[in-house]
Motif scaffolding. Structure first.
Motif, PDB file in Angstrom:
ATOM      1  N   UNK A  44       0.807  -1.221   0.000  1.00  0.00           N
ATOM      2  CA  UNK A  44       0.000   0.000   0.000  1.00  0.00           C
ATOM      3  C   UNK A  44       0.843   1.275   0.000  1.00  0.00           C
ATOM      4  N   UNK A  45       2.161   1.117  -0.058  1.00  0.00           N
ATOM      5  CA  UNK A  45       3.056   2.277   0.039  1.00  0.00           C
ATOM      6  C   UNK A  45       3.742   2.555  -1.294  1.00  0.00           C
ATOM      7  N   UNK A  46       3.854   3.825  -1.593  1.00  0.00           N
ATOM      8  CA  UNK A  46       4.698   4.275  -2.688  1.00  0.00           C
ATOM      9  C   UNK A  46       5.926   4.879  -2.029  1.00  0.00           C
ATOM     10  N   UNK A  47       7.078   4.253  -2.242  1.00  0.00           N
ATOM     11  CA  UNK A  47       8.300   4.697  -1.568  1.00  0.00           C
ATOM     12  C   UNK A  47       8.571   6.168  -1.849  1.00  0.00           C
ATOM     13  N   UNK A  48       8.875   6.908  -0.792  1.00  0.00           N
ATOM     14  CA  UNK A  48       9.158   8.327  -0.900  1.00  0.00           C
ATOM     15  C   UNK A  48       7.924   9.205  -1.043  1.00  0.00           C
ATOM     16  N   UNK A  49       6.741   8.580  -1.083  1.00  0.00           N
ATOM     17  CA  UNK A  49       5.489   9.323  -1.213  1.00  0.00           C
ATOM     18  C   UNK A  49       4.590   9.067  -0.012  1.00  0.00           C
ATOM     19  N   UNK A  50       4.309   7.792   0.263  1.00  0.00           N
ATOM     20  CA  UNK A  50       3.487   7.463   1.416  1.00  0.00           C
ATOM     21  C   UNK A  50       2.450   6.410   1.121  1.00  0.00           C
ATOM     22  N   UNK A  51       1.522   6.286   2.043  1.00  0.00           N
ATOM     23  CA  UNK A  51       0.506   5.240   2.026  1.00  0.00           C
ATOM     24  C   UNK A  51      -0.630   5.586   1.063  1.00  0.00           C
ATOM     25  N   UNK A  52      -0.951   4.642   0.191  1.00  0.00           N
ATOM     26  CA  UNK A  52      -2.039   4.841  -0.778  1.00  0.00           C
ATOM     27  C   UNK A  52      -3.413   4.677  -0.127  1.00  0.00           C
ATOM     28  N   UNK A  53      -3.453   4.067   1.062  1.00  0.00           N
ATOM     29  CA  UNK A  53      -4.732   3.880   1.771  1.00  0.00           C
ATOM     30  C   UNK A  53      -4.683   4.583   3.133  1.00  0.00           C
ATOM     31  N   UNK A  54      -3.963   5.692   3.191  1.00  0.00           N
ATOM     32  CA  UNK A  54      -3.713   6.390   4.458  1.00  0.00           C
ATOM     33  C   UNK A  54      -4.980   6.589   5.289  1.00  0.00           C
ATOM     34  N   UNK A  55      -6.048   7.043   4.685  1.00  0.00           N
ATOM     35  CA  UNK A  55      -7.279   7.329   5.435  1.00  0.00           C
ATOM     36  C   UNK A  55      -7.926   6.066   6.005  1.00  0.00           C
ATOM     37  N   UNK A  56      -7.686   4.913   5.397  1.00  0.00           N
ATOM     38  CA  UNK A  56      -8.305   3.662   5.853  1.00  0.00           C
ATOM     39  C   UNK A  56      -7.266   2.621   6.259  1.00  0.00           C
ATOM     40  N   UNK A  57      -6.039   3.063   6.499  1.00  0.00           N
ATOM     41  CA  UNK A  57      -4.966   2.126   6.840  1.00  0.00           C
ATOM     42  C   UNK A  57      -5.306   1.363   8.110  1.00  0.00           C
ATOM     43  N   UNK A  58      -4.728   0.152   8.269  1.00  0.00           N
ATOM     44  CA  UNK A  58      -5.004  -0.646   9.473  1.00  0.00           C
ATOM     45  C   UNK A  58      -4.623   0.101  10.758  1.00  0.00           C
ATOM     46  N   UNK A  59      -5.292  -0.210  11.834  1.00  0.00           N
ATOM     47  CA  UNK A  59      -5.058   0.481  13.106  1.00  0.00           C
ATOM     48  C   UNK A  59      -3.623   0.308  13.594  1.00  0.00           C
ATOM     49  N   UNK A  60      -2.982  -0.824  13.278  1.00  0.00           N
ATOM     50  CA  UNK A  60      -1.593  -1.029  13.691  1.00  0.00           C
ATOM     51  C   UNK A  60      -0.695   0.047  13.069  1.00  0.00           C
ATOM     52  N   UNK A  61      -1.026   0.484  11.871  1.00  0.00           N
ATOM     53  CA  UNK A  61      -0.263   1.552  11.207  1.00  0.00           C
ATOM     54  C   UNK A  61      -0.696   2.923  11.717  1.00  0.00           C
ATOM     55  N   UNK A  62      -1.994   3.108  11.849  1.00  0.00           N
ATOM     56  CA  UNK A  62      -2.525   4.408  12.272  1.00  0.00           C
ATOM     57  C   UNK A  62      -2.068   4.790  13.678  1.00  0.00           C
ATOM     58  N   UNK A  63      -1.827   3.825  14.532  1.00  0.00           N
ATOM     59  CA  UNK A  63      -1.453   4.108  15.912  1.00  0.00           C
ATOM     60  C   UNK A  63       0.034   4.041  16.191  1.00  0.00           C
ATOM     61  N   UNK A  64       0.848   3.850  15.164  1.00  0.00           N
ATOM     62  CA  UNK A  64       2.293   3.708  15.363  1.00  0.00           C
ATOM     63  C   UNK A  64       3.018   4.919  14.800  1.00  0.00           C
ATOM     64  N   UNK A  65       3.973   5.419  15.577  1.00  0.00           N
ATOM     65  CA  UNK A  65       4.824   6.516  15.137  1.00  0.00           C
ATOM     66  C   UNK A  65       6.249   6.213  15.568  1.00  0.00           C
ATOM     67  N   UNK A  66       7.198   6.603  14.746  1.00  0.00           N
ATOM     68  CA  UNK A  66       8.597   6.400  15.129  1.00  0.00           C
ATOM     69  C   UNK A  66       8.969   7.388  16.232  1.00  0.00           C
ATOM     70  N   UNK A  67      10.081   7.113  16.879  1.00  0.00           N
ATOM     71  CA  UNK A  67      10.549   7.970  17.963  1.00  0.00           C
ATOM     72  C   UNK A  67      10.796   9.399  17.541  1.00  0.00           C
ATOM     73  N   UNK A  68      11.248   9.596  16.315  1.00  0.00           N
ATOM     74  CA  UNK A  68      11.519  10.954  15.846  1.00  0.00           C
ATOM     75  C   UNK A  68      10.258  11.816  15.866  1.00  0.00           C
ATOM     76  N   UNK A  69       9.109  11.215  15.576  1.00  0.00           N
ATOM     77  CA  UNK A  69       7.849  11.970  15.556  1.00  0.00           C
ATOM     78  C   UNK A  69       7.440  12.427  16.954  1.00  0.00           C
ATOM     79  N   UNK A  70       7.900  11.733  18.001  1.00  0.00           N
ATOM     80  CA  UNK A  70       7.437  12.045  19.342  1.00  0.00           C
ATOM     81  C   UNK A  70       8.484  12.572  20.301  1.00  0.00           C
ATOM     82  N   UNK A  71       9.727  12.701  19.852  1.00  0.00           N
ATOM     83  CA  UNK A  71      10.802  13.152  20.739  1.00  0.00           C
ATOM     84  C   UNK A  71      11.257  14.540  20.313  1.00  0.00           C
TER      85      UNK A  71
END
Length: 192
Positions: A44-71
């Motif tokens: 579902x990903x286009x490298x360097x662009x992002x998720x093609x199903x971003x609005x409906x992506x699975x909850x495991x993806x929607x609820x996960x962020x890398x450390x850089x996003x939160x630190x």
């Protein structure tokens, strides 16, 4: 996190993934709605662009962020596609954190090249976490179809951190990476 808060509440304001899609390739996903091997770009990903199903992506993806996003103390150089390290917060049963450590750890996943192990900001960050007694892991890539290796760093780097010797730190990190690389074909990926 109380029941009214979500992971979104802990993100650094204004910090976005942008064109970074490292998590969409590096991580293994094993949930009923999505099975994906580590080191394989998500369908579902286009490298360097992002998720093609971003609005409906699975909850495991929607609820996960890398450390850089939160630190907030990590600058833009730490964005995973720029530095080559994906920071993941891990914890709980089955994560391999020794009982005498807090049960939440940072895992520094090397994305591709071990050259990043001599990057000064990474050395300082890992050293400061170990110095504070916080558990730290190094994530090591494995061949497609095998589990990434996770090496507990606190004991391996204790002497190097205490000495504050940069060369010892680099050597210890490279040694940990090599340990993981030797075991890279040890555990095949199995999905539930």
């Amino acid at each position: 996190m109380d029941e009214k808060q979500s992971a979104d509440d802990y993100l650094v304001p204004g910090r976005e993934c942008g064109s970074c899609t490292v998590c969409c390739k590096t991580l293994k996903i094993n949930v009923p709605e999505l099975k994906k091997l580590a080191a394989v770009l998500c369908d579902h990903c286009t490298e360097g662009v992002g998720c093609k199903i971003y609005e409906t992506r699975p909850s495991v993806c929607a609820g996960w962020y890398c450390g850089w996003r939160g630190m907030p103390y990590l600058n833009d150089d730490w964005r995973p596609d720029r530095c080559g390290v994906l920071i993941n917060i891990v914890g709980g049963e089955g994560e391999g954190i020794p009982a005498d450590f807090p049960q939440v750890a940072l895992k520094f996943d090397v994305v591709d090249s071990p050259r990043v192990l001599s990057w000064e900001p990474l050395i300082r960050f890992i050293g400061s976490e170990i110095e504070r007694g916080r558990p730290v892991f190094l994530g090591v890539p494995a061949a497609v179809g095998y589990e990434r290796r996770k090496i507990f760093l606190n004991h391996l780097l204790a002497h190097a951190v205490a000495s504050r010797d940069r060369t010892l730190m680099i050597n210890a990190l490279v040694s940990a990476f090599q340990m993981g690389a030797r075991d890279a074909m040890k555990e095949k990926t199995i999905f539930d």
